[in-house]
Design a protein around this motif. Structure first.
Motif, PDB file in Angstrom:
ATOM      1  N   ARG A 316       0.857  -1.193   0.000  1.00 25.71           N
ATOM      2  CA  ARG A 316       0.000   0.000   0.000  1.00 25.71           C
ATOM      3  C   ARG A 316       0.891   1.241   0.000  1.00 25.71           C
ATOM      4  O   ARG A 316       1.812   1.364   0.825  1.00 25.71           O
ATOM      5  CB  ARG A 316      -0.917   0.003   1.224  1.00 25.71           C
ATOM      6  CG  ARG A 316      -1.892  -1.176   1.241  1.00 25.71           C
ATOM      7  CD  ARG A 316      -3.078  -0.901   2.170  1.00 25.71           C
ATOM      8  NE  ARG A 316      -2.647  -0.668   3.528  1.00 25.71           N
ATOM      9  CZ  ARG A 316      -2.525  -1.625   4.454  1.00 25.71           C
ATOM     10  NH1 ARG A 316      -2.768  -2.880   4.146  1.00 25.71           N
ATOM     11  NH2 ARG A 316      -2.158  -1.328   5.681  1.00 25.71           N
ATOM     12  N   PHE A 317       0.577   2.201  -0.912  1.00 26.09           N
ATOM     13  CA  PHE A 317       1.487   3.312  -1.138  1.00 26.09           C
ATOM     14  C   PHE A 317       0.791   4.676  -1.176  1.00 26.09           C
ATOM     15  O   PHE A 317       1.396   5.669  -1.585  1.00 26.09           O
ATOM     16  CB  PHE A 317       2.243   3.108  -2.454  1.00 26.09           C
ATOM     17  CG  PHE A 317       2.910   1.759  -2.538  1.00 26.09           C
ATOM     18  CD1 PHE A 317       4.121   1.536  -1.922  1.00 26.09           C
ATOM     19  CD2 PHE A 317       2.300   0.717  -3.224  1.00 26.09           C
ATOM     20  CE1 PHE A 317       4.735   0.294  -1.983  1.00 26.09           C
ATOM     21  CE2 PHE A 317       2.907  -0.540  -3.298  1.00 26.09           C
ATOM     22  CZ  PHE A 317       4.127  -0.744  -2.676  1.00 26.09           C
ATOM     23  N   ALA A 318      -0.479   4.744  -0.773  1.00 25.33           N
ATOM     24  CA  ALA A 318      -1.168   6.035  -0.723  1.00 25.33           C
ATOM     25  C   ALA A 318      -0.586   6.874   0.399  1.00 25.33           C
ATOM     26  O   ALA A 318       0.054   6.362   1.329  1.00 25.33           O
ATOM     27  CB  ALA A 318      -2.665   5.825  -0.513  1.00 25.33           C
ATOM     28  N   ALA A 319      -0.809   8.175   0.325  1.00 24.78           N
ATOM     29  CA  ALA A 319      -0.261   9.083   1.338  1.00 24.78           C
ATOM     30  C   ALA A 319      -0.654   8.660   2.740  1.00 24.78           C
ATOM     31  O   ALA A 319       0.162   8.702   3.669  1.00 24.78           O
ATOM     32  CB  ALA A 319      -0.714  10.514   1.046  1.00 24.78           C
ATOM     33  N   LYS A 320      -1.899   8.226   2.914  1.00 19.10           N
ATOM     34  CA  LYS A 320      -2.356   7.841   4.250  1.00 19.10           C
ATOM     35  C   LYS A 320      -1.635   6.597   4.749  1.00 19.10           C
ATOM     36  O   LYS A 320      -1.534   6.359   5.948  1.00 19.10           O
ATOM     37  CB  LYS A 320      -3.869   7.614   4.260  1.00 19.10           C
ATOM     38  CG  LYS A 320      -4.365   6.521   3.339  1.00 19.10           C
ATOM     39  CD  LYS A 320      -5.885   6.410   3.380  1.00 19.10           C
ATOM     40  CE  LYS A 320      -6.416   5.402   2.392  1.00 19.10           C
ATOM     41  NZ  LYS A 320      -5.863   4.049   2.554  1.00 19.10           N
ATOM     42  N   ASP A 321      -1.123   5.782   3.810  1.00 21.29           N
ATOM     43  CA  ASP A 321      -0.389   4.577   4.199  1.00 21.29           C
ATOM     44  C   ASP A 321       1.073   4.872   4.530  1.00 21.29           C
ATOM     45  O   ASP A 321       1.775   3.987   5.035  1.00 21.29           O
ATOM     46  CB  ASP A 321      -0.442   3.546   3.073  1.00 21.29           C
ATOM     47  CG  ASP A 321      -1.863   3.142   2.727  1.00 21.29           C
ATOM     48  OD1 ASP A 321      -2.625   2.819   3.664  1.00 21.29           O
ATOM     49  OD2 ASP A 321      -2.219   3.163   1.532  1.00 21.29           O
ATOM     50  N   LEU A 322       1.518   6.091   4.243  1.00 19.77           N
ATOM     51  CA  LEU A 322       2.908   6.487   4.487  1.00 19.77           C
ATOM     52  C   LEU A 322       3.013   7.504   5.614  1.00 19.77           C
ATOM     53  O   LEU A 322       4.035   8.161   5.775  1.00 19.77           O
ATOM     54  CB  LEU A 322       3.510   7.077   3.202  1.00 19.77           C
ATOM     55  CG  LEU A 322       3.457   6.191   1.957  1.00 19.77           C
ATOM     56  CD1 LEU A 322       3.958   6.962   0.738  1.00 19.77           C
ATOM     57  CD2 LEU A 322       4.280   4.919   2.151  1.00 19.77           C
ATOM     58  N   GLU A 323       1.930   7.630   6.413  1.00 14.47           N
ATOM     59  CA  GLU A 323       1.886   8.644   7.461  1.00 14.47           C
ATOM     60  C   GLU A 323       2.953   8.446   8.532  1.00 14.47           C
ATOM     61  O   GLU A 323       3.287   9.378   9.268  1.00 14.47           O
ATOM     62  CB  GLU A 323       0.500   8.657   8.128  1.00 14.47           C
ATOM     63  CG  GLU A 323      -0.580   9.343   7.311  1.00 14.47           C
ATOM     64  CD  GLU A 323      -0.366  10.843   7.221  1.00 14.47           C
ATOM     65  OE1 GLU A 323       0.349  11.394   8.082  1.00 14.47           O
ATOM     66  OE2 GLU A 323      -0.903  11.462   6.300  1.00 14.47           O
ATOM     67  N   ASP A 324       3.481   7.245   8.651  1.00 15.71           N
ATOM     68  CA  ASP A 324       4.527   7.014   9.651  1.00 15.71           C
ATOM     69  C   ASP A 324       5.761   7.873   9.377  1.00 15.71           C
ATOM     70  O   ASP A 324       6.499   8.216  10.301  1.00 15.71           O
ATOM     71  CB  ASP A 324       4.915   5.533   9.664  1.00 15.71           C
ATOM     72  CG  ASP A 324       5.909   5.211  10.782  1.00 15.71           C
ATOM     73  OD1 ASP A 324       5.742   5.731  11.897  1.00 15.71           O
ATOM     74  OD2 ASP A 324       6.851   4.442  10.537  1.00 15.71           O
TER      75      ASP A 324
END
Length: 384
Positions: A316-324
């Protein structure tokens, strides 16, 4: 070409310290990484080239094992007006490196770990629903699930896919680095291999005279001020008065060149989005006051590599999935918001100047605040 027509699992744009560190960290974990950079390495990179032990730790690099120029600094001189103030340390608290050597070494280390490299200049970037895609100047395209932008303030992802607040301020620098020979340098300064910093009269920046083995690095940086070309001649005149520059030496200096970059302050930069992460200057992470960018580039690259590995595992690579990733940056560097108490708003500028002068002239405050908090030298290592 890998699965689903991808050219790599991660595209890294930029082969400087941030990009090469991210590529090295990912490649040694078995990730298929492709680094894209328009420059041929080794390449000249204007930078004071001043790194701290914390950078070496983040790189997992032993200074004794580094095969190129690395000058240990265990003293520093701060000029306030016409007076130099020296702070000495019992061990090296910083090192001088040559960026052409340093960057090439890190990139080659990434390649030895398994990262691939393509000498390509990026023209356009696109974060699509199926892949991150870049198009090069010659029309080639590269696709991957995720991209890491490490191309500095001119990074194409930063420029094409992020927005910038109108109130953001940039550091502007003019720098020159020349190989002139150690003996020749020593004839011009009593502080050989001791960094000399010169506070700007309005305290809106500083200039430097760094000697690193056979190399001489001279530069000046100011925050949010396009008048640096007025400050630059004034600084050179000071160096002439001090005997640091003679007509013969000055004639041999490489041309002074400049570049702007964003600092990490109360005006945030976008550090991630759908299918991309930005590191170092591309994310506006240079340290406030010192303007140092190598350490944030390396540290953020390690953080980006960790987040990228996790994203690849989940698919998963959407912005919300990269919030870390932005959360890691906030934990490391603090929140980007204006302080609740800002004395510069009500203390007259002339008084602020006197306060700064007092701090710089005090041995203890210079050690703890200027070199300790701004330049991250270990105060405990200082000679009493």
């Amino acid at each position: 070409m890998s699965e689903k027509g991808f050219d790599a699992e991660v595209l890294v744009i930029g082969g400087g310290p941030g990009g090469s560190t991210a590529a090295w960290d990912l490649a040694r974990q078995g990730v298929d990484v492709l680094v894209l950079d328009g420059a041929e390495f080794p390449r000249v990179k204007l930078c004071a080239g001043w790194i701290t032990p914390q950078i070496l730790d983040a790189l997992e690099l032993d200074p004794e094992a580094y095969p190129h120029t690395i000058s240990p600094f265990s003293s520093a001189v701060l000029w306030v007006g016409d007076t130099p103030y020296r702070t000495d340390y019992r061990r090296p608290v910083s090192y001088g490196i040559i960026r052409a050597e340093f960057d090439h070494y890190l990139l080659e280390r990434a390649r030895e770990a398994g990262a691939r490299f393509a000498n390509e200049t990026i023209r356009t970037v696109e974060a699509g629903p199926e892949a991150f895609e870049v198009t090069t100047r010659d029309g080639s395209t590269y696709r991957a699930p995720l991209a890491i932008g490490a191309g500095g303030s001119k990074d194409p992802i930063r420029r094409q896919l992020t927005t910038h607040a109108p109130e953001e301020r940039m550091v502007v620098t003019l720098e020159s680095e020349t190989r002139v020979g150690a003996e020749r340098i020593q004839a011009h300064t009593p502080y050989f291999e001791v960094p000399e910093l010169f506070l700007e009269p309005d305290f809106n920046g500083y200039a430097w005279y760094f000697t690193k083995g056979d190399f001489l690095n001279i530069g000046i940086g100011r925050l949010g001020d396009p008048r640096i070309r007025d400050a630059h001649p004034r600084f050179l005149e000071k160096l002439r008065d001090l005997g640091r520059l003679t007509p013969e030496l000055e004639a041999d200096l490489t041309k002074f060149r400049g570049h702007p970059y964003k600092i990490y302050d109360s005006v945030p930069n976008q550090a991630h989005g759908d299918r991309f992460l930005l590191v170092g200057d591309a994310a506006g992470l240079a340290r406030h006051y010192s303007g140092e960018g190598i350490r944030p580039a390396v540290e953020s690259a390690r953080d980006a590599a960790a987040v990228a590995r996790s994203a690849l595992e989940r698919g998963r690579f959407a912005a919300k999935d990269l919030e870390d990733y932005p959360q890691r940056l906030t934990e490391r560097y603090g929140p980007q918001k204006a302080p609740r108490f800002d004395p510069t708003r009500w203390i007259p500028h002339s008084w602020q100047g006197r306060i700064v002068e007092g701090i710089c002239r005090s041995d203890r405050l210079r050690r703890d605040w200027v070199f300790g908090r701004v330049f991250l030298f270990d105060p405990e290592a200082a000679v009493s």
